[in-house]
Scaffold this motif. Structure first.
Motif, PDB file in Angstrom:
ATOM      1  N   ARG A   1      -9.429  -5.086   1.294  1.00 55.25           N
ATOM      2  CA  ARG A   1      -9.875  -3.833   2.223  1.00 55.25           C
ATOM      3  C   ARG A   1      -8.965  -3.673   3.169  1.00 55.25           C
TER       4      ARG A   1
ATOM      5  N   ARG B   1       0.988  -1.089   0.238  1.00 54.27           N
ATOM      6  CA  ARG B   1       0.028   0.034  -0.065  1.00 54.27           C
ATOM      7  C   ARG B   1       1.078   1.153   0.102  1.00 54.27           C
TER       8      ARG B   1
ATOM      9  N   GLY C   1       2.194   2.817   5.758  1.00 59.40           N
ATOM     10  CA  GLY C   1       1.682   2.078   6.982  1.00 59.40           C
ATOM     11  C   GLY C   1       3.187   1.638   7.817  1.00 59.40           C
TER      12      GLY C   1
ATOM     13  N   PHE D   1      -7.727   0.030   3.189  1.00 56.15           N
ATOM     14  CA  PHE D   1      -7.627   1.307   3.512  1.00 56.15           C
ATOM     15  C   PHE D   1      -8.456   1.642   4.660  1.00 56.15           C
ATOM     16  N   GLU D   2      -8.239   2.725   5.391  1.00 59.51           N
ATOM     17  CA  GLU D   2      -8.816   2.929   6.574  1.00 59.51           C
ATOM     18  C   GLU D   2     -10.093   3.895   6.339  1.00 59.51           C
ATOM     19  N   ASP D   3     -11.216   3.431   7.021  1.00 61.53           N
ATOM     20  CA  ASP D   3     -12.339   4.199   7.040  1.00 61.53           C
ATOM     21  C   ASP D   3     -12.555   5.476   7.845  1.00 61.53           C
ATOM     22  N   ASP D   4     -13.705   5.922   8.168  1.00 59.59           N
ATOM     23  CA  ASP D   4     -13.644   7.199   8.853  1.00 59.59           C
ATOM     24  C   ASP D   4     -13.239   6.994  10.581  1.00 59.59           C
ATOM     25  N   ASN D   5     -13.333   5.450  10.876  1.00 59.53           N
ATOM     26  CA  ASN D   5     -13.104   5.185  12.095  1.00 59.53           C
ATOM     27  C   ASN D   5     -11.775   4.433  12.528  1.00 59.53           C
ATOM     28  N   GLY D   6     -11.033   4.655  11.310  1.00 62.01           N
ATOM     29  CA  GLY D   6      -9.491   4.147  11.114  1.00 62.01           C
ATOM     30  C   GLY D   6      -9.159   2.591  11.373  1.00 62.01           C
ATOM     31  N   LYS D   7     -10.611   1.859  10.737  1.00 58.04           N
ATOM     32  CA  LYS D   7     -10.572   0.385  10.467  1.00 58.04           C
ATOM     33  C   LYS D   7     -10.170   0.366   8.935  1.00 58.04           C
ATOM     34  N   THR D   8      -9.343  -0.717   8.813  1.00 54.55           N
ATOM     35  CA  THR D   8      -9.212  -0.978   7.550  1.00 54.55           C
ATOM     36  C   THR D   8     -10.381  -1.960   6.758  1.00 54.55           C
ATOM     37  N   ASN D   9     -11.262  -1.127   6.302  1.00 54.21           N
ATOM     38  CA  ASN D   9     -12.615  -1.575   5.581  1.00 54.21           C
ATOM     39  C   ASN D   9     -12.754  -1.326   4.173  1.00 54.21           C
TER      40      ASN D   9
END
Length: 148
Positions: free
Chosen positions: A53, A7, A137, A55-63
């Protein structure tokens, strides 16, 4: 087939000191092919890479997958992924695919990535390339179709 996926925030490939291709956010793929690889291996990798999946979402999870972040792919052929270092200090590359076959498989892999809706840029098969990247990362994943 083996693919090393990194990434990246950005990556580029140069040939003979001239910029050949570059991407911003997305994946740098180092792609190794051997003679027993098949279109099924390509399909497996395209599906895994396209839907991955990491890449981080708005909550910092790789979703999020690549398309969710408008990411790009820089695909680089790399026969050295099949280096055999069991004997001596000089690697053997006898496990790497025959160049004509590997080139066709590499082109097919990149075309199927494009057909799956990805933005794909490449290096030049068989060229001496210089790769610059900023790993994000760091996040690096190795795919090997012998271990699906």
């Amino acid at each position: 087939m083996k693919v090393v996926l990194q990434r990246v925030n950005k990556a580029s490939v140069s040939i003979n000191d001239h910029l050949f291709n570059k991407i911003n956010k997305g994946y740098l793929l180092l792609v190794g092919i051997k003679d027993s690889d098949s279109s099924d291996d390509i399909d497996y990798l395209v599906r895994k890479i396209t839907n991955l999946r990491i890449f981080e979402d708005d909550n910092g999870k790789t979703n999020l997958n690549l398309s969710s972040v408008n990411g790009e792919i820089l695909s680089i052929s790399q026969f050295t992924l099949y280096a055999n270092t069991k004997h001596g200090n000089r690697p053997s590359f006898v496990d790497a695919g025959e160049p004509n076959f590997a080139s066709e498989m590499y082109d097919s892999f990149n075309q199927k990535l494009l057909d799956a809706g990805n933005s794909v840029k490449t290096g030049q098969f068989g060229a001496d390339m210089q790769i610059d990247l900023q790993n994000d990362g760091p996040f690096t994943i190795v795919f090997d179709t012998e271990n699906k």
